[in-house]
Design a protein around this motif. Structure first.
Motif, mmCIF file in Angstrom:
data_model
loop_
_atom_site.group_PDB
_atom_site.id
_atom_site.type_symbol
_atom_site.label_atom_id
_atom_site.label_comp_id
_atom_site.label_asym_id
_atom_site.label_seq_id
_atom_site.Cartn_x
_atom_site.Cartn_y
_atom_site.Cartn_z
ATOM 1 N N UNK A 177 26.747 23.672 -13.204
ATOM 2 C CA UNK A 177 26.533 25.019 -14.168
ATOM 3 C C UNK A 177 27.127 26.804 -13.198
ATOM 4 N N UNK A 178 27.806 26.869 -14.286
ATOM 5 C CA UNK A 178 28.420 28.061 -13.228
ATOM 6 C C UNK A 178 28.225 29.760 -14.263
ATOM 7 N N UNK A 179 27.719 30.982 -13.185
ATOM 8 C CA UNK A 179 28.324 31.748 -14.381
ATOM 9 C C UNK A 179 29.529 32.523 -14.127
ATOM 10 N N UNK A 258 16.962 40.862 -5.554
ATOM 11 C CA UNK A 258 18.554 40.592 -4.976
ATOM 12 C C UNK A 258 19.112 39.050 -5.088
ATOM 13 N N UNK A 259 18.132 38.415 -4.066
ATOM 14 C CA UNK A 259 18.262 37.029 -3.719
ATOM 15 C C UNK A 259 18.795 36.479 -4.607
ATOM 16 N N UNK A 264 23.691 32.913 -6.906
ATOM 17 C CA UNK A 264 24.167 32.639 -7.454
ATOM 18 C C UNK A 264 25.915 33.061 -6.685
ATOM 19 N N UNK A 265 26.055 34.066 -5.458
ATOM 20 C CA UNK A 265 27.154 34.037 -5.029
ATOM 21 C C UNK A 265 27.522 33.099 -4.209
#
Length: 354
Positions: A177-179, A258-259, A264-265
């Motif tokens: 599952x990715x954005x 920010x974490x 996510x990245x």
């Protein structure tokens, strides 16, 4: 075809929003082609579908002329008047020529046309839905990988993550599952083509908007972003409210906000910098995490000389010049970095030359 078919078209009109009249017009046009293909292509014909009963009739069309040269396309005035005395030259005589088994052909053709039109309408709806979502984040599931392209399931359609839009060394596995960030939506004959990115700076911007309520509410603004995907991003933020620390808002309590973005990245480093109207302040901040001793700007050239402590020079420049490169892109200023020793030597040389 029969009344049940007409009722089905009424239902499609309600559920899919496709006009019954448009569907029937399309079926009639398709049946003309079907008739010519099966019963003689040289004739001019029209097909009429009764809007209530669904009954289908085929009529041959012949132009009324003085002397008919083609029995398929023309009829003499004399013959036309035998049919109806009101016919004149230039009129068109319609004669029913519906074949016995034409109902079967009509039903098959009608089904094909309706299915095609529904598919086209659904593609149009999907296109309209996504064309307004360009520059937004979309979440999907990795469906398959082919020729380097990652195909992402978005529900009713799929997006394409091309090799050039993928983060270097990031692995994409089936059912992940990715954005992603929508960079373009194209209309094609096979339906909408949605092109997405994991490397675009806009992805970072949208992730911060999702994670930081102050950005979403407009209290904190993202003024600029520079990114080398998979490695490092610098983001300059500003607060309209003097009581709100823009950097603190983006970092979050114990770095939680920010974490979440870093996770996510897949571990990409993110430097959050306070934007300033002062070029000196902004440039000094942009070179974070390096300390800066002084900044000398040349407004006309939009260039700056930055002096850093000797032991901070390599940190200021960064590995393979990355930190300096990202700072220059973030600020839109040309940046020349010198250590204190180098700066003092350049002053000495300048005085000697005088």
């Amino acid at each position: 075809m029969n009344g049940e078919f007409i009722e089905a078209l009424d239902q499609i009109e309600k559920e899919k929003g496709i006009s019954k009249d448009i569907l029937i017009d399309a079926i009639e046009a398709a049946l003309i082609s079907g008739y010519k293909r099966n019963y003689g292509s040289a004739q001019n014909v029209k097909v009429y579908i009764n809007r209530d009963s669904g009954e289908v009739k085929v009529f041959s069309l012949k132009d009324v002329v003085e002397n008919a040269e083609s029995d398929l396309l023309e009829i003499s005035l004399e013959e036309a008047k035998e049919i109806d005395s009101n016919y004149e030259l230039g009129d068109v005589v319609e004669k029913e020529v519906t074949p016995r088994n034409f109902g079967r052909i009509a039903a098959q053709t009608a089904k094909q046309v309706v299915v095609q039109r529904i598919r086209e309408a659904e593609r149009g709806i999907i296109y309209d839905q996504f064309i307004n979502r360009e520059s937004e984040i979309v979440t999907g599931i990795v469906q398959r990988i082919s020729k380097g392209n990652v195909f992402i399931n978005l529900g009713k359609t799929e997006a394409i993550l091309a090799p050039g839009e993928q983060i270097p060394d990031e692995e994409y596995k089936h059912n992940d599952r990715i954005k992603t960030y929508i960079i373009e939506v194209k209309k094609t004959t096979k339906g909408p083509q949605i092109l997405v990115s994991r490397t675009h700076p806009g992805l970072v911007k949208r992730l911060f908007e999702l994670e930081v309520p102050e950005i979403h509410d407009g209290v904190v603004e993202i003024r600029s972003i520079s990114r080398e995907a998979g490695s490092r991003t610098k983001i300059a933020v500003y607060s309209k409210d003097p009581n709100v620390d823009p950097v603190g808002a983006c970092v979050g309590h114990k770095g939680t906000r920010v974490q979440a973005i870093v996770d996510e990245l897949k571990g990409e480093k993110i430097d959050i910098i306070k934007w300033s109207e002062s070029p000196e302040e902004f440039i000094a901040s942009a070179l974070s995490p390096s300390k800066v001793v002084r900044v000398e700007v040349k407004e006309d050239e939009k260039s700056a000389l930055v002096v850093v402590p000797d032991y901070q020079l390599s940190l200021a420049i960064g590995k393979e010049g990355q930190n300096a490169r990202l700072a220059a892109k973030l600020t839109s200023w040309k940046i020349d970095i010198k250590s204190e020793t180098q700066y003092k030597e350049s002053i000495t040389h300048a005085k000697t030359d005088e």
